[in-house]
Scaffold this motif. Structure first.
Motif, PDB file in Angstrom:
ATOM      1  N   ASP A   8       0.858  -1.180   0.000  1.00  0.00           N
ATOM      2  CA  ASP A   8       0.000   0.000   0.000  1.00  0.00           C
ATOM      3  C   ASP A   8       0.892   1.227   0.000  1.00  0.00           C
ATOM      4  O   ASP A   8       1.855   1.319   0.765  1.00  0.00           O
ATOM      5  CB  ASP A   8      -0.893   0.019   1.249  1.00  0.00           C
ATOM      6  N   SER A   9       0.587   2.163  -0.868  1.00  0.00           N
ATOM      7  CA  SER A   9       1.399   3.371  -0.950  1.00  0.00           C
ATOM      8  C   SER A   9       0.527   4.598  -0.760  1.00  0.00           C
ATOM      9  O   SER A   9      -0.702   4.531  -0.846  1.00  0.00           O
ATOM     10  CB  SER A   9       2.131   3.419  -2.290  1.00  0.00           C
ATOM     11  N   PHE A  55      11.695   1.225   3.510  1.00  0.00           N
ATOM     12  CA  PHE A  55      10.392   1.456   2.895  1.00  0.00           C
ATOM     13  C   PHE A  55       9.333   0.714   3.703  1.00  0.00           C
ATOM     14  O   PHE A  55       9.648  -0.090   4.580  1.00  0.00           O
ATOM     15  CB  PHE A  55      10.408   0.982   1.431  1.00  0.00           C
ATOM     16  N   ALA A  56       8.081   0.991   3.390  1.00  0.00           N
ATOM     17  CA  ALA A  56       6.939   0.346   4.055  1.00  0.00           C
ATOM     18  C   ALA A  56       7.121   0.411   5.572  1.00  0.00           C
ATOM     19  O   ALA A  56       7.340   1.485   6.110  1.00  0.00           O
ATOM     20  CB  ALA A  56       6.748  -1.075   3.545  1.00  0.00           C
ATOM     21  N   TYR A  88       3.054  -1.640 -11.829  1.00  0.00           N
ATOM     22  CA  TYR A  88       3.764  -1.140 -10.653  1.00  0.00           C
ATOM     23  C   TYR A  88       4.794  -0.129 -11.125  1.00  0.00           C
ATOM     24  O   TYR A  88       5.405  -0.297 -12.191  1.00  0.00           O
ATOM     25  CB  TYR A  88       4.470  -2.277  -9.919  1.00  0.00           C
ATOM     26  N   GLU A 116      15.730  -0.593  -4.428  1.00  0.00           N
ATOM     27  CA  GLU A 116      14.532  -0.314  -5.228  1.00  0.00           C
ATOM     28  C   GLU A 116      14.882  -0.336  -6.704  1.00  0.00           C
ATOM     29  O   GLU A 116      16.038  -0.111  -7.093  1.00  0.00           O
ATOM     30  CB  GLU A 116      13.912   1.027  -4.858  1.00  0.00           C
ATOM     31  N   LYS A 132       1.589   2.452  -7.877  1.00  0.00           N
ATOM     32  CA  LYS A 132       1.559   1.095  -7.327  1.00  0.00           C
ATOM     33  C   LYS A 132       2.982   0.613  -7.075  1.00  0.00           C
ATOM     34  O   LYS A 132       3.880   0.843  -7.885  1.00  0.00           O
ATOM     35  CB  LYS A 132       0.838   0.172  -8.294  1.00  0.00           C
ATOM     36  N   GLN A 133       3.140  -0.065  -5.942  1.00  0.00           N
ATOM     37  CA  GLN A 133       4.467  -0.530  -5.544  1.00  0.00           C
ATOM     38  C   GLN A 133       4.397  -1.967  -5.059  1.00  0.00           C
ATOM     39  O   GLN A 133       3.372  -2.416  -4.572  1.00  0.00           O
ATOM     40  CB  GLN A 133       5.011   0.353  -4.420  1.00  0.00           C
ATOM     41  N   SER A 135       1.414   8.120  -5.283  1.00  0.00           N
ATOM     42  CA  SER A 135       2.790   7.630  -5.396  1.00  0.00           C
ATOM     43  C   SER A 135       2.912   6.420  -6.321  1.00  0.00           C
ATOM     44  O   SER A 135       3.995   5.922  -6.537  1.00  0.00           O
ATOM     45  CB  SER A 135       3.368   7.303  -4.016  1.00  0.00           C
TER      46      SER A 135
END
Length: 157
Positions: free
Chosen positions: A68-69, A141-142, A110, A154, A75-76, A73
């Motif tokens: 979830d971003s 991240f996350a 993504y 990344e 899709k990741q 931002s």
């Protein structure tokens, strides 16, 4: 010929490989720095799991987790549980699985793919694999936090 296909993390041979992977992680990194998932966690709806097999023999696995971003931002995703059997190392299995995951991430539109791997020498081959495919270091991240035993990477798709 090696095939990468969706699979069940609870399948007996996969479960065994994931158990070995977790044991390796706990033998290599402090417990608080182990972020590998077990077969139950890899069965979550937000995760797609694949294995690489040759003539039915399990060679490796990998997963893509939706992250979830923040709105706007894009899709990741996060790569999880990339692992090959000892007998399959050096045969390009990890590259096949990684390319399959990246192709799927692109198909899903993504914008970025993240991963966490270890900072110890044990993880150097994995870090080299990711760098060869365009991954660069990034901040945590996350839900991850800064950890001297972790390397965060990344790839912008």
């Amino acid at each position: 010929m090696i095939h990468v296909e969706p699979d069940d993390p609870a399948r007996a041979d996969v479960h065994q490989l994931l158990s070995e992977h977790l044991a390796d992680m706990f033998a290599t990194s402090p417990a608080e720095s182990v972020h590998a998932l077990d077969h139950a966690a890899l069965s979550a709806p937000s995760i797609t799991f694949w294995t690489a097999r040759e003539d039915g023999t399990l060679l490796g696995c990998g997963a893509l987790k939706f992250i979830d971003s923040a709105p706007g931002s894009g899709k990741q995703g996060e790569i999880k549980s990339m692992h090959t059997t000892a007998s399959a190392r050096g045969r390009g299995v990890a590259t096949l699985v990684l390319n399959h995951i990246l192709d799927e991430a692109r198909r899903r539109n993504y914008e970025r793919i993240f991963l966490e791997t270890g900072a110890e020498d044990y993880f150097a081959p994995a870090r080299r694999l990711y760098v060869r495919h365009g991954f660069t270091d990034c901040p945590p991240f996350a839900d991850y936090t800064l950890d001297p035993n972790s390397v965060f990477m990344e790839l912008r798709l």
